[in-house]
Design an enzyme around this catalytic site. Structure first.
Site, mmCIF file in Angstrom:
data_model
loop_
_atom_site.group_PDB
_atom_site.id
_atom_site.type_symbol
_atom_site.label_atom_id
_atom_site.label_comp_id
_atom_site.label_asym_id
_atom_site.label_seq_id
_atom_site.Cartn_x
_atom_site.Cartn_y
_atom_site.Cartn_z
ATOM 1 N N GLY A 87 0.784 -1.218 0.000
ATOM 2 C CA GLY A 87 0.000 0.000 0.000
ATOM 3 C C GLY A 87 0.819 1.273 0.000
ATOM 4 N N TYR A 109 -10.753 3.282 15.268
ATOM 5 C CA TYR A 109 -9.742 3.717 14.308
ATOM 6 C C TYR A 109 -9.718 5.238 14.204
ATOM 7 C CZ TYR A 109 -7.394 4.407 9.823
ATOM 8 O OH TYR A 109 -6.544 4.841 8.829
#
Length: 246
Positions: free
Chosen positions: A17, A149
């Site tokens: 990523g 998160y």
């Protein structure tokens, strides 16, 4: 002549990523890059892709692993000029389903891992070094089931500002990059049965009509660690296709 010729960089979470794209970008600009990752095979593959790199297997949530990383960087003998603190995790969990273990896992990696990564490499930072933290557009909105998160990434924004003030006297800059939804294995892994469906759904909410590519985020990280941004510290740089701006 590359923008990072002769420099040494660290990228945590550099096996896929945004982390991998940034490590490759740093190396292409002349840096030797230390890459961390938890899986040895993926780490070995990343080192091959990056080229001028040293892979260090470990977990940013484990202090012994961070001590070993710092020792290897010290043994290299050239200090650090660029640090991209990128490693992190995210999972869906609504308020009524969050367990203590979920909290510990998310905050140990996304907050504790950031704090202690930076702390452990502080002695290796060269004058003029640049630190880039990875925030998230999720920190500024109320997406259901993503509270842990989002909260962990909100903490990163605060830490970036504080550290910018603490380290400015050393000539060290600290900035936070805020990617919007980006086509990465980590994002796709939130819906492993249909990652493309998630990507397409997210694209509809972005003014530019698509989600980001890892290389686009990497280009901005390069800007933040290069001589092109020497008058920037404590900043929050959004790379989100206009999602939070328009």
């Amino acid at each position: 002549m590359g923008q990072l010729d002769g420099k040494t960089a660290l990228v945590t979470g550099g096996t896929s990523g945004i982390g991998l794209a940034t490590a490759k970008r740093f190396a292409a600009e002349g840096a030797h890059v230390f890459i961390t990752g938890r899986d040895q095979q993926r780490l070995d593959n990343a080192v091959k892709e990056v080229g001028d790199a040293t892979g260090v297997q470990g977990d940013v949530g484990v202090l012994d692993d961070l001590d070993r990383l710092a020792a290897l960087i010290a043994d290299h003998g050239k200090g650090l000029d660029a640090v991209f603190v990128n490693a992190g995790i995210g999972e869906f969990a609504t308020l009524d389903s969050i367990g203590w273990e979920d909290y510990q896992k998310t905050f140990n990696n996304n907050v504790g891992g950031v704090i202690f990564t930076v702390q452990k490499v502080l002695p290796q930072l060269n004058p003029g070094a640049s630190i880039v933290l990875t925030g998230s557009s999720s920190a500024g909105n109320g997406q259901p089931a993503f509270g842990l998160y989002a909260a962990s990434k909100a903490a990163i924004r605060s830490l970036g500002r504080t550290w910018a003030g603490e380290l400015v006297g050393r000539g060290v800059r600290v900035n936070t990059i805020v990617p919007g939804p980006t086509e990465t294995p980590g994002l796709g892994g939130l819906v492993p049965d249909n990652p493309q469906g998630l990507f397409d759904q997210l694209a509809h909410s972005i003014p530019m009509g698509r989600i980001g590519r890892p290389e686009e985020i990497a280009n901005t990280v390069l800007f933040l660690v290069s001589h092109q941004s020497t008058y920037m510290t404590g900043a929050e740089v959004w790379v989100d296709g206009g999602a939070e701006q328009i």
